[in-house]
Design a protein around this motif. Sequence first.
Motif, PDB file in Angstrom:
ATOM      1  N   ALA A 170       0.832  -1.208   0.000  1.00 37.17           N
ATOM      2  CA  ALA A 170       0.000   0.000   0.000  1.00 37.17           C
ATOM      3  C   ALA A 170       0.866   1.257   0.000  1.00 37.17           C
ATOM      4  O   ALA A 170       1.930   1.299   0.623  1.00 37.17           O
ATOM      5  CB  ALA A 170      -0.917  -0.003   1.214  1.00 37.17           C
ATOM      6  N   GLU A 171       0.399   2.279  -0.720  1.00 40.02           N
ATOM      7  CA  GLU A 171       1.056   3.583  -0.727  1.00 40.02           C
ATOM      8  C   GLU A 171       0.093   4.711  -0.346  1.00 40.02           C
ATOM      9  O   GLU A 171       0.528   5.834  -0.118  1.00 40.02           O
ATOM     10  CB  GLU A 171       1.655   3.877  -2.103  1.00 40.02           C
ATOM     11  N   THR A 172      -1.189   4.426  -0.288  1.00 40.14           N
ATOM     12  CA  THR A 172      -2.196   5.413   0.088  1.00 40.14           C
ATOM     13  C   THR A 172      -2.993   4.863   1.262  1.00 40.14           C
ATOM     14  O   THR A 172      -3.394   3.687   1.257  1.00 40.14           O
ATOM     15  CB  THR A 172      -3.128   5.719  -1.096  1.00 40.14           C
ATOM     16  N   TYR A 173      -3.241   5.737   2.262  1.00 40.89           N
ATOM     17  CA  TYR A 173      -3.827   5.289   3.520  1.00 40.89           C
ATOM     18  C   TYR A 173      -4.898   6.290   3.967  1.00 40.89           C
ATOM     19  O   TYR A 173      -4.955   7.426   3.503  1.00 40.89           O
ATOM     20  CB  TYR A 173      -2.759   5.186   4.614  1.00 40.89           C
ATOM     21  N   SER A 174      -5.696   5.839   4.918  1.00 39.00           N
ATOM     22  CA  SER A 174      -6.611   6.749   5.608  1.00 39.00           C
ATOM     23  C   SER A 174      -5.980   7.158   6.933  1.00 39.00           C
ATOM     24  O   SER A 174      -4.946   6.614   7.344  1.00 39.00           O
ATOM     25  CB  SER A 174      -7.957   6.062   5.854  1.00 39.00           C
ATOM     26  N   LEU A 175      -6.619   8.095   7.636  1.00 46.81           N
ATOM     27  CA  LEU A 175      -6.077   8.639   8.892  1.00 46.81           C
ATOM     28  C   LEU A 175      -6.840   8.127  10.113  1.00 46.81           C
ATOM     29  O   LEU A 175      -6.926   8.814  11.127  1.00 46.81           O
ATOM     30  CB  LEU A 175      -6.143  10.170   8.863  1.00 46.81           C
ATOM     31  N   ASN A 176      -7.400   6.935  10.030  1.00 49.55           N
ATOM     32  CA  ASN A 176      -8.260   6.463  11.113  1.00 49.55           C
ATOM     33  C   ASN A 176      -7.496   6.142  12.392  1.00 49.55           C
ATOM     34  O   ASN A 176      -8.046   6.185  13.484  1.00 49.55           O
ATOM     35  CB  ASN A 176      -9.026   5.213  10.651  1.00 49.55           C
ATOM     36  N   LYS A 177      -6.224   5.801  12.277  1.00 47.73           N
ATOM     37  CA  LYS A 177      -5.457   5.345  13.440  1.00 47.73           C
ATOM     38  C   LYS A 177      -5.169   6.462  14.437  1.00 47.73           C
ATOM     39  O   LYS A 177      -5.497   6.382  15.616  1.00 47.73           O
ATOM     40  CB  LYS A 177      -4.131   4.742  12.961  1.00 47.73           C
ATOM     41  N   ALA A 178      -4.522   7.502  13.962  1.00 43.32           N
ATOM     42  CA  ALA A 178      -4.053   8.582  14.830  1.00 43.32           C
ATOM     43  C   ALA A 178      -3.780   9.798  13.950  1.00 43.32           C
ATOM     44  O   ALA A 178      -3.706   9.691  12.732  1.00 43.32           O
ATOM     45  CB  ALA A 178      -2.787   8.159  15.576  1.00 43.32           C
ATOM     46  N   PRO A 179      -3.617  10.966  14.556  1.00 42.36           N
ATOM     47  CA  PRO A 179      -3.295  12.146  13.732  1.00 42.36           C
ATOM     48  C   PRO A 179      -1.887  12.071  13.158  1.00 42.36           C
ATOM     49  O   PRO A 179      -0.977  11.505  13.774  1.00 42.36           O
ATOM     50  CB  PRO A 179      -3.431  13.308  14.720  1.00 42.36           C
ATOM     51  N   TYR A 180      -1.744  12.627  11.975  1.00 40.57           N
ATOM     52  CA  TYR A 180      -0.404  12.811  11.409  1.00 40.57           C
ATOM     53  C   TYR A 180       0.200  14.055  12.044  1.00 40.57           C
ATOM     54  O   TYR A 180      -0.454  15.099  12.152  1.00 40.57           O
ATOM     55  CB  TYR A 180      -0.485  12.983   9.889  1.00 40.57           C
ATOM     56  N   THR A 181       1.472  13.972  12.449  1.00 40.28           N
ATOM     57  CA  THR A 181       2.110  15.090  13.134  1.00 40.28           C
ATOM     58  C   THR A 181       3.551  15.223  12.670  1.00 40.28           C
ATOM     59  O   THR A 181       4.278  14.236  12.545  1.00 40.28           O
ATOM     60  CB  THR A 181       2.096  14.888  14.668  1.00 40.28           C
ATOM     61  N   GLU A 182       3.956  16.454  12.426  1.00 44.78           N
ATOM     62  CA  GLU A 182       5.359  16.768  12.173  1.00 44.78           C
ATOM     63  C   GLU A 182       5.675  18.108  12.812  1.00 44.78           C
ATOM     64  O   GLU A 182       4.795  18.962  12.996  1.00 44.78           O
ATOM     65  CB  GLU A 182       5.674  16.789  10.676  1.00 44.78           C
TER      66      GLU A 182
END
Length: 843
Positions: A790-802
Amino acid sequence: MKYPILVIFTLFSFYLKGQNTIVRGTVTDAQTNQTLPFVSVSFPGTPIGTTCDKNGKYVITTGKTYTQLKFSYVGYQTVIRTIIAAKEQTINVKLVPDVQELAAVKVSSGKKKRYTNKDNPAVELIRQVIAHKNSNRMQSYDYTEYEQYEKLEFSFINVSEKLSQKKIMTPYKFLLENRDTTNFPGKSLLPVYLEEKLTQTYYRKNPEFTKKIVEGEKKVNIVNFVDEEGVNNYLNRMYSEVDIYSNNIFLMTNQFLSPIADAAPAFYKFFITDTIEVDNKKLVELSFTPRNGNDMLFEGLIFITLDGRYGVEKARLTINKNINLNWVRGMSVDLSYEKSTDDRYHLGKSDMKASFGFSKNGDRGIFGDRTIIYSNYRINHPLPDSVYKGPIVTVQAVRQGEEFWTHSRGRDTLTSVEANVYKNIDSLQTMPSYRRTMDLINFFAVGFKSFGPVEVGPWGNLYSFNPIEGTRLRVGGRTTDAFSTRYYLETYEAYGFTDKRFKYLLSGAYAFNNKSIYTFPNNYIKATIQRDTRIPGEEIAFEQDDNFLLSFKRGVDNKYLYNDYYKLDYVNEFENHFSYALGFKSWKQSPAGALDFIDEPNGVPQSVPELTTSELSLNLRYAPHEQLVQGKLYRIVIPSKYPIISVDYRQGVKNLFGGEFNYKNLRFELDKRFYLSQIGFADLSLEGGYLFGQVPFPLLNISQANQTYTYDANSYSLMNFLEFVSDHYASAKVDYCLNGFLLNKVPVLKKLKWREHITFKTLYGGLRDENNPLLHPSLLQFPVDQTGAAETYSLNKAPYTEAGVGIANIFKIFRVDLLERFSYLDHANVSRTGVRVSALFDF
């Protein structure tokens, strides 16, 4: 080029050649031997003169054979000294106090002590001034109105006098010989920009509202390759009106802490240097200096009244040479207040001067002077509510006759040099050679070459490359106001040497307000046909993806779309910076490169050649008090404390022009800058969106990733293209600039004048079951790599943070950020850390 003033610095700065007579020296008090700042020095009977600097030093030059020099200063007897013509010499002068004009008592201390706020009479006095601020400022009245005349002038410093003697410059001799040697000590000024404005201001306390009515405006500018209004906005932003009673004073795109701010005793040192009596008024002369010379602080003098009101009667604000401020070689603000019938002091005159340049000694560059005269105050005279309604700034009249301006200038009549500026630049605009020069500058600064009714460009998009098209060449052009002020046409054609496909754009617009569609306020309808490539989800972040500098990308960049667009847009912007846009778009998307459209309706993968979508849209935007600098390819919002709010609604319509999907997509965005005085400022961006309906992944909200090596505040620097999709999301982005507050305290680093940045970006979202292709095989499947991962995902797990830390103002231009990604580190081809570079011209 986003900041055309940098081009002005580069193209129009010259060196001063020697004069026949040079006189320099120091002026001191005959009794105390202390130096006297700002003493007037001139040749008697001539307009040629200068003033001493804050240390009492002066330099005056002339090519004439004058034999006398005059020294005058308020409270001192005038002195005339004999000089020798055509010779360099030093004349030091001692001035004797005039006891009939000024009675002065010097306050001094004995043994020098370590500075402290405790038991310091100067600090006790400034605290009284702070305590009485609210009662002394204009906003303490229920109603106030006054007239305001302002003059803003810019000049090139030290243009060589021999330049006018060159044959090629013969046609411009009338311009080059119009010099001013009185406004900037020791410098020769060549005025190139002059603006005058007369404004009537009305203030109401409850409900609070300030309204300005422009009764007349007059200006000329030697540079005409950027919009005149944008230049005016930027210059007035740099030279903002100075209110010493405010905690923070905004100048040169930075905040300076006022010497009478609530927190002033923590950042300034204060000293009582004199008590004086002028016109039966007792005043205390209070000098102040920054505790740290690199901070955004003033130094100078303020005169405080001893009538129980502790008001400011006069102020002189300057800056330290070590201050963390780019390009500014010197700056001063003089404020004078006049006593009113209620014994309070109202601002009568403000004069701000600043010089800019690349060289440290300031021998070349630009000098700016903004003078404001306040008069005809009326206090607590309420007017009808209609006066306080409507736009904050209303232009009642612009073009006025000379009689109007003679009356409006009042105490600030134009010098002969200033008066010649209007005539000279008007003449310059009609010269063919000048127009050719401006056309050349326009090409390099803006990117277009003009051919009268048509212009060709931009040259920055002529060549680029990407994995799908390989080498890409593009040529385009559009019509100008010379073709029509209502009809505008635009086109380009591009070709990729790898995919061997032509791309193109054809666009036509009609302006309802008979005004260029590239300048504010817009009111036009536009039809567009376009065929081109695009990175999925990057249409907002990178509107010009074929720019050469954006061709360099990190990681895997092989998933593109071919798009065929048919668009119809109507845009209407109002003077209060509320706008709305209505749109219709029908487009076909087909995969390119490693991207495939595959669904599995019966459990068997099958290829889908294209998607067809028809979409109606409505965009609402409100940016109160917004100021813009505009060019032919960009619109720069001048940062301010006011928010920018936008709401975007898009409706997909099935069976309309072949549209395959019904959906609703709603997006909200809020951008705001928070000014934090001496500890910098923070830019906050909040965004949220929700998509109603079932759609394939190319129509979902594709998070804005950034795989280039440049830092972009609006996208996620360590996210891959097409990595995250969602049908509902919320995001927050913060960029906090400390403006050198910490690095200015480090002994070695403070000389570099770097500025610290802290960034934080987070994205939270998700994908409902109805849009999950794993649960609905009839939907297009998410992209995978060559191994099927897979190269495309949803954000259901946790927030993306940088987040990251950065150093800006490197060589006064560059910014370098070190970034780290904190979530979804198990995804394919991701980078946990990265370094990004950007460039910005800022003061």
